[in-house]
Motif scaffolding. Structure first.
Motif, PDB file in Angstrom:
ATOM      1  N   LEU A  97      53.303 -76.659  -3.108  1.00  0.00           N
ATOM      2  CA  LEU A  97      52.657 -77.470  -4.143  1.00  0.00           C
ATOM      3  C   LEU A  97      53.660 -77.933  -5.196  1.00  0.00           C
ATOM      4  CD1 LEU A  97      49.305 -75.523  -4.672  1.00  0.00           C
ATOM      5  CD2 LEU A  97      49.603 -77.732  -3.527  1.00  0.00           C
ATOM      6  N   LYS A  98      54.623 -77.065  -5.534  1.00  0.00           N
ATOM      7  CA  LYS A  98      55.644 -77.458  -6.518  1.00  0.00           C
ATOM      8  C   LYS A  98      56.480 -78.620  -6.014  1.00  0.00           C
ATOM      9  CE  LYS A  98      56.249 -73.148  -9.119  1.00  0.00           C
ATOM     10  NZ  LYS A  98      57.166 -72.026  -9.448  1.00  0.00           N
ATOM     11  N   LYS A  99      56.758 -78.655  -4.713  1.00  0.00           N
ATOM     12  CA  LYS A  99      57.534 -79.759  -4.136  1.00  0.00           C
ATOM     13  C   LYS A  99      56.699 -81.034  -3.997  1.00  0.00           C
ATOM     14  CE  LYS A  99      58.723 -77.557  -0.390  1.00  0.00           C
ATOM     15  NZ  LYS A  99      59.295 -77.253   0.956  1.00  0.00           N
ATOM     16  N   THR A 100      55.390 -80.856  -3.968  1.00  0.00           N
ATOM     17  CA  THR A 100      54.483 -81.981  -3.714  1.00  0.00           C
ATOM     18  C   THR A 100      54.001 -82.628  -5.005  1.00  0.00           C
ATOM     19  OG1 THR A 100      53.752 -80.858  -1.701  1.00  0.00           O
ATOM     20  CG2 THR A 100      52.357 -82.627  -2.508  1.00  0.00           C
ATOM     21  N   TYR A 101      53.610 -81.811  -5.994  1.00  0.00           N
ATOM     22  CA  TYR A 101      53.129 -82.312  -7.288  1.00  0.00           C
ATOM     23  C   TYR A 101      54.278 -82.256  -8.296  1.00  0.00           C
ATOM     24  CZ  TYR A 101      48.346 -82.337  -5.551  1.00  0.00           C
ATOM     25  OH  TYR A 101      47.202 -82.621  -4.841  1.00  0.00           O
ATOM     26  N   CYS A 102      55.122 -83.278  -8.240  1.00  0.00           N
ATOM     27  CA  CYS A 102      56.278 -83.349  -9.133  1.00  0.00           C
ATOM     28  C   CYS A 102      56.796 -84.784  -9.132  1.00  0.00           C
ATOM     29  CB  CYS A 102      57.391 -82.391  -8.671  1.00  0.00           C
ATOM     30  SG  CYS A 102      58.067 -82.802  -7.049  1.00  0.00           S
ATOM     31  N   ALA A 103      57.704 -85.087 -10.019  1.00  0.00           N
ATOM     32  CA  ALA A 103      58.336 -86.411 -10.035  1.00  0.00           C
ATOM     33  C   ALA A 103      59.056 -86.624  -8.709  1.00  0.00           C
ATOM     34  CB  ALA A 103      59.318 -86.501 -11.196  1.00  0.00           C
ATOM     35  N   GLY A 104      58.726 -87.721  -8.036  1.00  0.00           N
ATOM     36  CA  GLY A 104      59.349 -88.009  -6.749  1.00  0.00           C
ATOM     37  C   GLY A 104      58.672 -87.323  -5.577  1.00  0.00           C
ATOM     38  N   GLY A 105      57.699 -86.454  -5.837  1.00  0.00           N
ATOM     39  CA  GLY A 105      56.986 -85.756  -4.767  1.00  0.00           C
ATOM     40  C   GLY A 105      55.883 -86.617  -4.177  1.00  0.00           C
ATOM     41  N   GLN A 106      55.296 -86.141  -3.097  1.00  0.00           N
ATOM     42  CA  GLN A 106      54.242 -86.887  -2.402  1.00  0.00           C
ATOM     43  C   GLN A 106      53.075 -87.212  -3.327  1.00  0.00           C
ATOM     44  OE1 GLN A 106      52.766 -85.081   1.325  1.00  0.00           O
ATOM     45  NE2 GLN A 106      50.703 -85.592   0.617  1.00  0.00           N
ATOM     46  N   GLN A 107      52.729 -86.297  -4.223  1.00  0.00           N
ATOM     47  CA  GLN A 107      51.609 -86.514  -5.140  1.00  0.00           C
ATOM     48  C   GLN A 107      52.101 -86.740  -6.579  1.00  0.00           C
ATOM     49  OE1 GLN A 107      49.649 -86.616  -1.942  1.00  0.00           O
ATOM     50  NE2 GLN A 107      48.482 -86.878  -3.822  1.00  0.00           N
ATOM     51  N   ALA A 108      53.183 -87.484  -6.713  1.00  0.00           N
ATOM     52  CA  ALA A 108      53.741 -87.778  -8.042  1.00  0.00           C
ATOM     53  C   ALA A 108      52.735 -88.514  -8.921  1.00  0.00           C
ATOM     54  CB  ALA A 108      55.029 -88.590  -7.908  1.00  0.00           C
ATOM     55  N   PHE A 109      51.907 -89.373  -8.303  1.00  0.00           N
ATOM     56  CA  PHE A 109      50.917 -90.119  -9.079  1.00  0.00           C
ATOM     57  C   PHE A 109      49.946 -89.157  -9.766  1.00  0.00           C
ATOM     58  CE2 PHE A 109      46.699 -91.922  -9.536  1.00  0.00           C
ATOM     59  CZ  PHE A 109      46.957 -93.100 -10.221  1.00  0.00           C
ATOM     60  N   ASP A 110      49.391 -88.209  -9.001  1.00  0.00           N
ATOM     61  CA  ASP A 110      48.428 -87.247  -9.548  1.00  0.00           C
ATOM     62  C   ASP A 110      49.095 -86.395 -10.636  1.00  0.00           C
ATOM     63  OD1 ASP A 110      46.228 -87.045  -6.940  1.00  0.00           O
ATOM     64  OD2 ASP A 110      48.248 -87.748  -6.555  1.00  0.00           O
ATOM     65  N   TYR A 113      49.481 -88.616 -13.724  1.00  0.00           N
ATOM     66  CA  TYR A 113      48.187 -89.008 -14.288  1.00  0.00           C
ATOM     67  C   TYR A 113      47.542 -87.850 -15.042  1.00  0.00           C
ATOM     68  CZ  TYR A 113      43.520 -91.115 -14.474  1.00  0.00           C
ATOM     69  OH  TYR A 113      42.319 -91.629 -14.906  1.00  0.00           O
ATOM     70  N   MET A 114      47.493 -86.681 -14.422  1.00  0.00           N
ATOM     71  CA  MET A 114      46.846 -85.540 -15.060  1.00  0.00           C
ATOM     72  C   MET A 114      47.602 -85.085 -16.307  1.00  0.00           C
ATOM     73  SD  MET A 114      44.068 -84.923 -13.399  1.00  0.00           S
ATOM     74  CE  MET A 114      43.392 -85.707 -11.918  1.00  0.00           C
ATOM     75  N   ALA A 115      48.937 -85.141 -16.250  1.00  0.00           N
ATOM     76  CA  ALA A 115      49.722 -84.778 -17.438  1.00  0.00           C
ATOM     77  C   ALA A 115      49.407 -85.709 -18.599  1.00  0.00           C
ATOM     78  CB  ALA A 115      51.217 -84.834 -17.102  1.00  0.00           C
ATOM     79  N   ASN A 116      49.218 -86.998 -18.305  1.00  0.00           N
ATOM     80  CA  ASN A 116      48.951 -87.965 -19.365  1.00  0.00           C
ATOM     81  C   ASN A 116      47.566 -87.802 -19.970  1.00  0.00           C
ATOM     82  OD1 ASN A 116      51.355 -89.461 -19.617  1.00  0.00           O
ATOM     83  ND2 ASN A 116      50.921 -90.584 -17.745  1.00  0.00           N
ATOM     84  N   PRO A 121      52.222 -81.091 -19.951  1.00  0.00           N
ATOM     85  CA  PRO A 121      52.982 -81.140 -18.697  1.00  0.00           C
ATOM     86  C   PRO A 121      52.214 -80.486 -17.557  1.00  0.00           C
ATOM     87  CG  PRO A 121      54.380 -80.396 -20.508  1.00  0.00           C
ATOM     88  CD  PRO A 121      52.982 -80.444 -21.044  1.00  0.00           C
ATOM     89  N   PHE A 122      52.297 -81.078 -16.367  1.00  0.00           N
ATOM     90  CA  PHE A 122      51.615 -80.542 -15.197  1.00  0.00           C
ATOM     91  C   PHE A 122      52.418 -79.376 -14.633  1.00  0.00           C
ATOM     92  CE2 PHE A 122      50.068 -80.242 -10.896  1.00  0.00           C
ATOM     93  CZ  PHE A 122      48.740 -80.616 -10.979  1.00  0.00           C
ATOM     94  N   GLU A 123      51.740 -78.251 -14.346  1.00  0.00           N
ATOM     95  CA  GLU A 123      52.438 -77.046 -13.905  1.00  0.00           C
ATOM     96  C   GLU A 123      51.770 -76.417 -12.695  1.00  0.00           C
ATOM     97  OE1 GLU A 123      53.863 -74.527 -17.525  1.00  0.00           O
ATOM     98  OE2 GLU A 123      51.931 -75.404 -18.101  1.00  0.00           O
ATOM     99  N   ILE A 124      52.578 -75.782 -11.850  1.00  0.00           N
ATOM    100  CA  ILE A 124      52.087 -74.943 -10.752  1.00  0.00           C
ATOM    101  C   ILE A 124      52.558 -73.519 -11.037  1.00  0.00           C
ATOM    102  CG2 ILE A 124      51.976 -74.596  -8.259  1.00  0.00           C
ATOM    103  CD1 ILE A 124      51.156 -77.392  -8.870  1.00  0.00           C
ATOM    104  N   VAL A 125      51.641 -72.573 -11.116  1.00  0.00           N
ATOM    105  CA  VAL A 125      51.974 -71.202 -11.519  1.00  0.00           C
ATOM    106  C   VAL A 125      51.590 -70.215 -10.412  1.00  0.00           C
ATOM    107  CG1 VAL A 125      51.539 -69.370 -13.203  1.00  0.00           C
ATOM    108  CG2 VAL A 125      51.604 -71.768 -13.953  1.00  0.00           C
TER     109      VAL A 125
END
Length: 460
Positions: A97-110, A113-116, A121-125
């Motif tokens: 998930l960290k590789k996917t939900y990040c800048a340049g990742g597959q789900q960079a849009f999400d 968007y959620m951070a805004n 900041p969007f985080e995976i813990v």
């Protein structure tokens, strides 16, 4: 059908999209062999949590299937409920998930968007103790006492109603052009003009309710297509609090509520049905959704089901805005009709706007064209499978189907087909969920009338 080694069997397949894999059927097939427990929580505004307890395989040969399942589950929670921090108790899935939900990742849009919208900041813990679910739904709507204003901000017109003790004494509809105006003062002045026009028909103003497309958190406009052209610095300065400023500048300290128009549609449905547990789905430019829970409350969830995955096929149509594939917007909007029309042999002039293309197919449908019928039957198959999934997510007793795509003979055929798919493929839902079209009572309640009923007033 097979995806990531998971075999999915379905009885009802859309003729114009035979590779379609309903996400719920994929999930059910996946979970038949998944035995390793995984817990996920998504943190939202004000410490609220959405939580999910599920299973994965946890083996090297099923790693890709596990990643796909968990990522689609996280995306579903994000767009159904919203959030900026993901908690998960599995290390391998956390790393993915960290590789996917990040800048340049597959789900960079999400991720962005959620951070805004949550201004965090969007985080995976990774954690051994995933937080439990915590919601804070609000009792809203149904307040008809006193002198109220209901404002409905649409993309092409704005509607306002003056309501006294539940009776609409004045309704006004004015054409405006919010989506092409970069000056937020244009929007502010239009809102204030509407509020003043309604107020002129009442002895006082006890409360104001606003229905608008967009994402609203604590009455603030965190994202909305109406303000598409407003630069970010001006958006932050003048748009996030635009409805709050317009109401308080005009009327002072009166109660107000600013709510997504999908939720207000669901509220109007609940008022017309005289019942609760209502999911409203408007199929128009996009897929707009709202929800009123079993206690008749608005949840504060995003309910942006346009971006919730509904199709697990690898070649599903891509949404231009989010960049993702297989999400509701390409199935339950005018885009869904436009996608399927060429597959049915209907040529659409590329010079036409999406709304005009929809009208071409609708005219063919009204004339009894067999090609148009195939389009609407295919959408009905999509809808039947997806309503079963939405029931799994919401537990909704009523589903109101609204919007331009559901109008006319095409809408009737979509509903008829969806009911057949539900009965044939998901008989366990019989009697638990009722999909239906709005009746005249719903139309009489109306969006701005329902908006007027949102806040409780101080004086009554």
């Amino acid at each position: 059908m097979e995806r990531y080694g998971i075999s999915v069997n379905i009885k009802n397949t859309p003729e114009l999209d035979p590779a379609y894999i309903p996400i719920m059927r994929f999930n059910q097939a996946f979970l038949q062999t998944a035995k390793k427990p995984v817990s996920i929580a998504v943190e939202r505004a004000d410490g609220q949590m959405a939580a999910c307890h599920t299973f994965i395989h946890g083996t090297p040969e099923m790693y890709d299937a596990d990643c796909y399942y968990i990522e689609r589950m996280v995306k579903t929670i994000l767009w159904m409920k919203g959030g900026y921090r993901i908690y998960i108790d599995d290390t391998a899935m956390c790393d993915y998930l960290k590789k996917t939900y990040c800048a340049g990742g597959q789900q960079a849009f999400d991720w962005d968007y959620m951070a805004n919208i949550f201004e965090h900041p969007f985080e995976i813990v990774r954690t051994d103790r995933v937080p439990e679910a915590k919601d804070a739904p609000k009792a809203m709507g149904g307040h008809l006492e006193g002198c109220r204003i209901g404002f409905d901000a649409g993309g092409s017109d704005r509607k306002v109603s003056a309501v006294i003790d539940g009776e609409t004494v004045c309704s006004e509809e004015v054409v405006w052009f919010p989506k092409i105006n970069a000056d937020p003062d244009y929007h502010y002045d239009g809102i204030v003009a509407a509020l003043k026009s309604a107020a002129a028909h009442m002895p006082r103003v006890d409360a104001v309710g606003v229905s608008s497309a967009g994402v609203f958190i604590n009455n603030r406009t965190m994202n909305a297509s109406l303000f598409l052209q407003v630069p970010k610095d001006l958006y932050d300065k003048k748009v996030k609090d635009i409805y709050i400023r317009a109401i308080t500048d005009t009327f002072g300290d009166v109660p107000y509520s600013v709510i997504n128009d999908g939720d207000v549609s669901a509220l109007a449905g609940a008022m017309s049905l005289n019942d609760t547990s209502v999911l409203g789905i408007a199929m128009g430019t996009s897929e707009a959704v709202g929800y009123v829970d079993e206690q008749g409350r608005i949840t504060g969830w995003l309910n942006e089901l346009a971006f919730v995955p509904v199709d697990a096929q690898p070649d599903a149509m891509r949404d231009e805005w989010s960049g993702d594939i297989g999400c509701g917007v390409k199935y339950f909007s005018q885009d869904g009709v436009i996608k399927l029309a060429p597959r049915a042999g209907i040529e659409l002039d590329e010079a036409l706007s999406p709304a005009e293309k929809l009208k071409v197919v609708q005219r063919l449908m009204e004339a009894g064209d067999a090609r148009a019928e195939k389009v609407y039957v295919s959408i009905g198959v999509y809808l039947g499978h997806t309503l079963a999934y939405y029931y799994h997510l919401y537990g909704c007793r009523h589903v109101l189907l609204l919007g331009r795509v559901m109008s006319g003979k095409g809408g009737d055929l979509i509903l008829e087909t969806a009911k057949h798919v539900l009965a044939d493929e998901y008989p366990e839902l019989s009697g638990k969920m009722i999909p239906e079209l709005p009746d005249e009572k719903f139309r009489r309640v109306g969006q701005s009338m329902a908006a007027a009923s949102l806040p409780a007033s101080n004086t009554h």
